[in-house]
Design an enzyme around this catalytic site. Structure first.
Site, PDB file in Angstrom:
ATOM      1  N   LYS A 112     -38.436   7.200 -36.492  1.00 40.74           N
ATOM      2  CA  LYS A 112     -38.885   7.605 -37.824  1.00 40.74           C
ATOM      3  C   LYS A 112     -39.022   6.412 -38.751  1.00 40.74           C
ATOM      4  O   LYS A 112     -39.939   6.348 -39.572  1.00 40.74           O
ATOM      5  CB  LYS A 112     -37.909   8.619 -38.439  1.00 40.74           C
ATOM      6  CG  LYS A 112     -37.987  10.003 -37.803  1.00 40.74           C
ATOM      7  CD  LYS A 112     -37.260  11.017 -38.663  1.00 40.74           C
ATOM      8  CE  LYS A 112     -37.187  12.378 -37.993  1.00 40.74           C
ATOM      9  NZ  LYS A 112     -36.366  13.324 -38.755  1.00 40.74           N
ATOM     10  N   LYS A 195     -44.300  16.641 -26.928  1.00 41.78           N
ATOM     11  CA  LYS A 195     -43.763  17.939 -27.360  1.00 41.78           C
ATOM     12  C   LYS A 195     -44.485  18.425 -28.617  1.00 41.78           C
ATOM     13  O   LYS A 195     -44.951  17.619 -29.418  1.00 41.78           O
ATOM     14  CB  LYS A 195     -42.248  17.863 -27.581  1.00 41.78           C
ATOM     15  CG  LYS A 195     -41.833  17.104 -28.804  1.00 41.78           C
ATOM     16  CD  LYS A 195     -40.376  17.388 -29.163  1.00 41.78           C
ATOM     17  CE  LYS A 195     -40.101  16.780 -30.545  1.00 41.78           C
ATOM     18  NZ  LYS A 195     -38.836  17.097 -31.117  1.00 41.78           N
ATOM     19  N   LYS A 198     -44.332  19.045 -35.639  1.00 39.22           N
ATOM     20  CA  LYS A 198     -45.065  19.141 -36.911  1.00 39.22           C
ATOM     21  C   LYS A 198     -45.648  17.801 -37.319  1.00 39.22           C
ATOM     22  O   LYS A 198     -46.534  17.744 -38.153  1.00 39.22           O
ATOM     23  CB  LYS A 198     -44.159  19.701 -38.013  1.00 39.22           C
ATOM     24  CG  LYS A 198     -42.830  19.011 -38.138  1.00 39.22           C
ATOM     25  CD  LYS A 198     -41.728  20.008 -38.488  1.00 39.22           C
ATOM     26  CE  LYS A 198     -40.369  19.397 -38.161  1.00 39.22           C
ATOM     27  NZ  LYS A 198     -39.318  20.380 -37.986  1.00 39.22           N
TER      28      LYS A 198
HETATM   29  P1  TYM Z   1     -35.675  19.918 -36.008  1.00 37.51           P
HETATM   30  O1  TYM Z   1     -35.894  20.588 -37.315  1.00 37.51           O
HETATM   31  O2  TYM Z   1     -36.540  18.751 -35.662  1.00 37.51           O
HETATM   32  O3  TYM Z   1     -35.827  20.951 -34.815  1.00 37.51           O
HETATM   33  C1  TYM Z   1     -35.148  22.204 -34.806  1.00 37.51           C
HETATM   34  C2  TYM Z   1     -34.854  22.648 -33.377  1.00 37.51           C
HETATM   35  O4  TYM Z   1     -36.072  22.874 -32.662  1.00 37.51           O
HETATM   36  C3  TYM Z   1     -36.049  22.168 -31.427  1.00 37.51           C
HETATM   37  N1  TYM Z   1     -37.469  21.769 -31.120  1.00 37.51           N
HETATM   38  C4  TYM Z   1     -38.135  22.116 -29.981  1.00 37.51           C
HETATM   39  N2  TYM Z   1     -37.770  22.832 -28.887  1.00 37.51           N
HETATM   40  C5  TYM Z   1     -38.692  23.027 -27.907  1.00 37.51           C
HETATM   41  N3  TYM Z   1     -39.951  22.540 -27.945  1.00 37.51           N
HETATM   42  C6  TYM Z   1     -40.381  21.813 -29.020  1.00 37.51           C
HETATM   43  N4  TYM Z   1     -41.634  21.349 -29.039  1.00 37.51           N
HETATM   44  C7  TYM Z   1     -39.461  21.569 -30.110  1.00 37.51           C
HETATM   45  N5  TYM Z   1     -39.520  20.917 -31.302  1.00 37.51           N
HETATM   46  C8  TYM Z   1     -38.305  21.053 -31.906  1.00 37.51           C
HETATM   47  C9  TYM Z   1     -35.136  20.975 -31.707  1.00 37.51           C
HETATM   48  O5  TYM Z   1     -34.549  20.448 -30.541  1.00 37.51           O
HETATM   49  C10 TYM Z   1     -34.072  21.581 -32.589  1.00 37.51           C
HETATM   50  O6  TYM Z   1     -33.063  22.228 -31.844  1.00 37.51           O
HETATM   51  N6  TYM Z   1     -31.682  17.065 -36.918  1.00 37.51           N
HETATM   52  C11 TYM Z   1     -32.101  18.436 -36.660  1.00 37.51           C
HETATM   53  C12 TYM Z   1     -31.701  19.402 -37.750  1.00 37.51           C
HETATM   54  C13 TYM Z   1     -30.233  19.461 -38.000  1.00 37.51           C
HETATM   55  C14 TYM Z   1     -29.250  20.053 -37.147  1.00 37.51           C
HETATM   56  C15 TYM Z   1     -28.000  19.875 -37.805  1.00 37.51           C
HETATM   57  C16 TYM Z   1     -29.311  20.693 -35.908  1.00 37.51           C
HETATM   58  C17 TYM Z   1     -29.574  18.984 -39.085  1.00 37.51           C
HETATM   59  N7  TYM Z   1     -28.236  19.220 -38.977  1.00 37.51           N
HETATM   60  C18 TYM Z   1     -26.818  20.328 -37.228  1.00 37.51           C
HETATM   61  C19 TYM Z   1     -28.116  21.149 -35.354  1.00 37.51           C
HETATM   62  C20 TYM Z   1     -26.878  20.959 -35.993  1.00 37.51           C
HETATM   63  C21 TYM Z   1     -33.615  18.457 -36.548  1.00 37.51           C
HETATM   64  O7  TYM Z   1     -34.309  17.614 -37.108  1.00 37.51           O
HETATM   65  O8  TYM Z   1     -34.139  19.514 -35.861  1.00 37.51           O
END
Ligand code: TYM
Length: 332
Positions: A112, A195, A198
Site C-alpha cells: 500500500k 484476487k 476494490k
Molecule cells: P478487507 O476489508 O481488505 O477484507 C475483508 C475480508 O474479505 C476477505 N477478502 C477476500 N476473500 C476472498 N476473495 C477475495 N477476492 C477477497 N478480498 C477480500 C479478506 O481476507 C478479509 O477477510 N485489515 C482487514 C480489516 C480488519 C480486520 C481487523 C479483520 C481490521 N481489523 C480485525 C479481522 C480482524 C482488511 O483490510 O480486510
C-alpha cells in the site's frame, strides 16, 4: 461458546463478491455456533485519505450490507470501530511493544505504501496492523475468520499477545487465524489470476453486492476465459473458467465436479448465462434489503450504537486490565 471476531473495511460503495463469498457468508454461518463479534474498521479506513462525507456514507452502506447479507444483530455484536474508543487506546499500548523492524515487515503495508509513493504514506498506514491487533485482542477471541491475505496480521496479533503476556502476566487470549479455504477465494473477472479487489484497475472485473442484474449479467458475460471450449476446473491453465465454477459452486452449494459434469459438451456461453441468472437472483433480495435499511439511516445508526454499547462492555474490561498491568494509575 468460543468467540470469533472479524471486520471488513468500508472502503467502497459496495462490498464485492470476494468479500461476500470469501468472508461474509462464512460470518453468517458462524454466528450460530460462536459468540461472534463483527465490526466496521473505519479507523483503519483513514490510514489512506478519505472524503469525510463519503466515509460516513460508506460506513452505513457497509453495515447495511452486513445485515442484508445475513448478519443478525440479535445473535452477534455488530458495531463501528470508532464508536469504541478502547481500540485506539489499546493500539497505543501495543505500539509501544512493537519493534520498528517488525512493523516494517508487514507485506500489506509495503504494497500500500508503494502505491501511495512512500513519502506520502501516513504513519497510520505503518501502524495499521498494530491497530488490527488491538481490534482482535480486546475481545479475547478464540478465532479470527479472514482470507489468506490477512494471515500475517493475525500472526502479528499472536506475537503481541504472547509478548504482552510474558512481560506483564497472562492477559490476552492468543487468537488463531481461521483461514477460509482456497475454494472461497474469488478472482477478478477480467484478470483471473489476481484476487477480486476494490482497488482493481477496472470495475469490469468486479461484481458488487449492490449491482443491478443488468450490470451483473454484463460483467459475467464479458468475463475473460480462454481459447479452449472445454468446461473444467483447472486453476493453473484455465483460471477464468475455474473462477466462474468457483462462484457457481459457492452460490449454488453444488460441488464443482457436479457442475462440470452437468455442463459436459456445453459452451462457455451457456455457463455464463446460467451463472449470471444465478448470481443476480441471489443478490436481488440482498440489494433490496440493504436499500431498505439505508432508507432509514437513523434506525441503522441506532442498531450500530447498540452494538457499540455491547462491544464496550467487553473491550473496557480488557483495557482496564491492560492499563493496570502496565502501571497506569486507576481512574475513579
Ligand atoms: P478487507 O476489508 O481488505 O477484507 C475483508 C475480508 O474479505 C476477505 N477478502 C477476500 N476473500 C476472498 N476473495 C477475495 N477476492 C477477497 N478480498 C477480500 C479478506 O481476507 C478479509 O477477510 N485489515 C482487514 C480489516 C480488519 C480486520 C481487523 C479483520 C481490521 N481489523 C480485525 C479481522 C480482524 C482488511 O483490510 O480486510
Amino acid at each position: 461458546k468460543h468467540r470469533v471476531l472479524s471486520g471488513m473495511q468500508p472502503s467502497a460503495d459496495s462490498l464485492h463478491l470476494g468479500n461476500y463469498l470469501g468472508a461474509l457468508v462464512n460470518w453468517v454461518r458462524m454466528q450460530d455456533e460462536y459468540d461472534a463479534v463483527f465490526f466496521i474498521p473505519d479507523l483503519h479506513a483513514i490510514t489512506v485519505p478519505q472524503d469525510p462525507a463519503e466515509l460516513a456514507r460508506r460506513t452505513r452502506v457497509t453495515a447495511a450490507q452486513y445485515i442484508a447479507g445475513g448478519v443478525d444483530v440479535d445473535k452477534c455484536t455488530l458495531f463501528v470501530q470508532s464508536q469504541v474508543p478502547e481500540h485506539a487506546q489499546l493500539a497505543w499500548v501495543l505500539n509501544c511493544i512493537t519493534g520498528m523492524g517488525e512493523a516494517a515487515r508487514m507485506t500489506q503495508f509495503k504494497d500500500k505504501a508503494q502505491k501511495q509513493g512512500s513519502d506520502h504514506a501516513s504513519v497510520g498506514l505503518f501502524t495499521y496492523p498494530i491497530l488490527q491487533a488491538a481490534d482482535i485482542l480486546l475481545y479475547q477471541p478464540h478465532g479470527v475468520p479472514v482470507g489468506e491475505d490477512q494471515r500475517q496480521h493475525v500472526e502479528l496479533s499472536r506475537d503481541l499477545a504472547n509478548r504482552f503476556n510474558s512481560r506483564f502476566g497472562e492477559t490476552f487470549q492468543v487468537p488463531e487465524a481461521f483461514i477460509q479455504k482456497e475454494s472461497a477465494k474469488i478472482y477478478d473477472l477480467q484478470n483471473p489470476t489476481a484476487k477480486m479487489s476494490k482497488s482493481a484497475e477496472s470495475p469490469a472485473g468486479l461484481i458488487n453486492l449492490l449491482d443491478d442484474p443488468k450490470t451483473v449479467a454484463k460483467r459475467i458475460k464479458s468475463a475473460v476465459t480462454d481459447t479452449e471450449t472445454e468446461i473444467r476446473y483447472d486453476r493453473e491453465n484455465k483460471p477464468g473458467v475455474s473462477n466462474l465454477l468457483t462462484i457457481y459452486s459457492a452460490i449454488s452449494g453444488t460441488p464443482v465436479e457436479k457442475i462440470v459434469s452437468d455442463y459436459e459438451g456445453k459452451m462457455y456461453g451457456h455457463l455464463k448465462v446460467d451463472l449470471a441468472e444465478l448470481v443476480s437472483g441471489h443478490l436481488a433480495p440482498i440489494r433490496e434489503r440493504a436499500n431498505e435499511l439505508l432508507s432509514d439511516p437513523a434506525e441503522l445508526d441506532r442498531l450500530l450504537a447498540h452494538g457499540a454499547h455491547k462491544a464496550r462492555e467487553i473491550a473496557s474490561a480488557t483495557l482496564a486490565d491492560v492499563y493496570s498491568k502496565v502501571g497506569f494509575l486507576p481512574y475513579r
